[in-house]
Design a protein around this motif. Structure first.
Motif: not given
Length: 423
Positions: A388-389, A156-157, A167-174, A149-152
């Motif tokens: 949290e992240v 965004f920088e 760009d965030y939600a879908q990648h976590i469970p994948m 999660c931190h790497s995702l």
């Protein structure tokens, strides 16, 4: 016959048999009356189903449609619960409403056990999966999930607006499910395609749906072959070697369970994370309170699951019957809306409000009855860590363009585009 030969032969037979049979023509288009012509595949349902469900609960608590070959939609908690617990009159051999129905001979196993299984087989198929989804087993995934999660967010920088769904939600469970099954993490785009084919393409021509299912199972066969050649400590190798009733699992059981974990394990959590971020983006008071009181997050998370629970399951009526005032026919669909049950004012105070410090919250977001989500501990961990992240790294955010938010159609509802202003 080698293990590889056994799986290859089974998959060839599966494709030849094509265990899906059409029952109705494609039916799309505007709904004339939600009580008699509902369709969860229409854009207005995807955009905001809650007013529709609330109105039906008052006017026609068990709605009907001729679409999909005939289907029913209960909207009261007590009716949803009664059907979920009644395995004598309702079958789980198909859990996605569409214009095709698996034939009766697939019961009691179904195509994606254990969620598609009926008793008594269901109990034993589910028991096989439990060790992988205990709180202890899930806790071992938490640190790597947090780092991911931190790497995702690191990516965004320099951006003022990001799509939190894409760009965030879908990648976590994948990533989590790929790791658990031992699949290449770079196959994420294929996972999304499989999810959308299974859950959003329900009005596609039956032959097209069959071909999409075959594409998924071809991918799974490739992964199984790799695991046969290169066994490792993951769920795929576990399923290949698992035994039930003194014998190895049937190849279609192994592949069907893998398909279930891949599709359900991704879309449900992807949708829950996205819906939670959407709510916090449009509700500054709740966002600010959670940033100030991080210990409240587990309680708030349960309320977000209640209010925006993504999952609606289905059942098939086993025999013609009169049930709670309506005449159901064999093989009618039942659209088992846990989101509607979660907003029933007979079950929840202030049911239409999001109360992030709600103390009594026996929601049905993870289902009811024997098919209650086996991965609920995993889903809760992913949702909690993702929030949290995000709140730690991006405490101030809002909707960049409310009109640009889009939602998935079908039985798993969550944001598919969610532009948030973070800069």
């Amino acid at each position: 016959m080698t293990v590889d030969d056994r799986f290859t032969q089974s998959f060839q037979e599966r494709q030849q048999n094509r265990p899906l049979e059409p029952r109705s023509e494609i039916i799309t288009g505007p709904v004339s009356d939600w009580a008699t012509d509902f369709s969860h595949a229409e854009p207005e349902w995807a955009a905001d189903p809650y007013p529709i469900q609330d109105e039906l609960r008052q006017r026609c608590p068990i709605a009907h449609t001729e679409r999909f070959g005939g289907a029913w939609l209960p909207t009261r908690y007590e009716d949803v619960a009664a059907i979920a617990y009644d395995t004598e009159r309702f079958s789980s051999r198909a859990i996605i409403v569409s214009n095709v129905r698996p034939p009766l001979e697939l019961a009691p196993v179904g195509g994606t056990p254990p969620i598609s299984s009926d008793p008594p087989f269901h109990h034993d198929a589910r028991k096989l999966l439990l060790p992988a989804f205990t709180k202890t087993a899930v806790s071992r995934q938490e640190q790597v999930t947090r780092e991911f999660c931190h790497s995702l967010i690191d990516s965004f920088e320099g951006q003022d607006v990001v799509d939190a769904a894409r760009d965030y939600a879908q990648h976590i469970p994948m990533r989590v499910i790929a790791d658990m099954l031992g699949f290449p993490p770079e196959d994420g785009p294929q996972f999304r395609e499989f999810v959308e084919n299974a859950l959003e393409g329900i009005n596609s021509p039956p032959e097209e749906r069959i071909l999409r299912v075959e594409k998924l199972f071809d991918y799974l066969l490739t992964q199984i072959r790799d695991h046969v050649d290169n066994p490792r400590d993951d769920l795929t190798t576990y399923l290949i070697n698992a035994e039930l009733y003194g014998q190895k699992l049937e190849p279609n059981h192994v592949a069907g369970t893998m398909a279930l974990l891949l599709i359900a394990g991704i879309d449900t959590t992807w949708s829950a994370i996205g819906a939670s971020l959407w709510h916090l983006a449009k509700t500054p008071a709740d966002r600010e309170r959670l940033v100030a009181e991080p210990a409240l997050l587990p309680t708030a998370m349960e309320e977000l699951l209640r209010a925006y629970g993504p999952v609606t399951m289905a059942r098939l009526v086993k025999e013609d019957m009169h049930w709670n005032g309506v005449d159901m026919k064999a093989d009618d669909w039942i659209l088992l809306s846990f989101p509607a049950a979660n907003r029933d004012p007979e079950q929840f105070d202030r049911a239409d409000e999001v109360v992030i410090d709600r103390q009594v919250n026996r929601h049905a977001a993870f289902g009811l009855g024997i098919h209650r989500c086996v991965g609920s501990h995993l889903a809760r961990m992913e949702l909690r860590v993702a929030l949290e992240v995000w709140l730690e790294r991006i405490p101030n955010f809002g909707l960049a363009d409310p009109a640009a938010v889009t939602w998935a159609t079908g039985q798993v509802r969550g944001p598919r585009t969610l532009p948030l202003r973070i800069g």
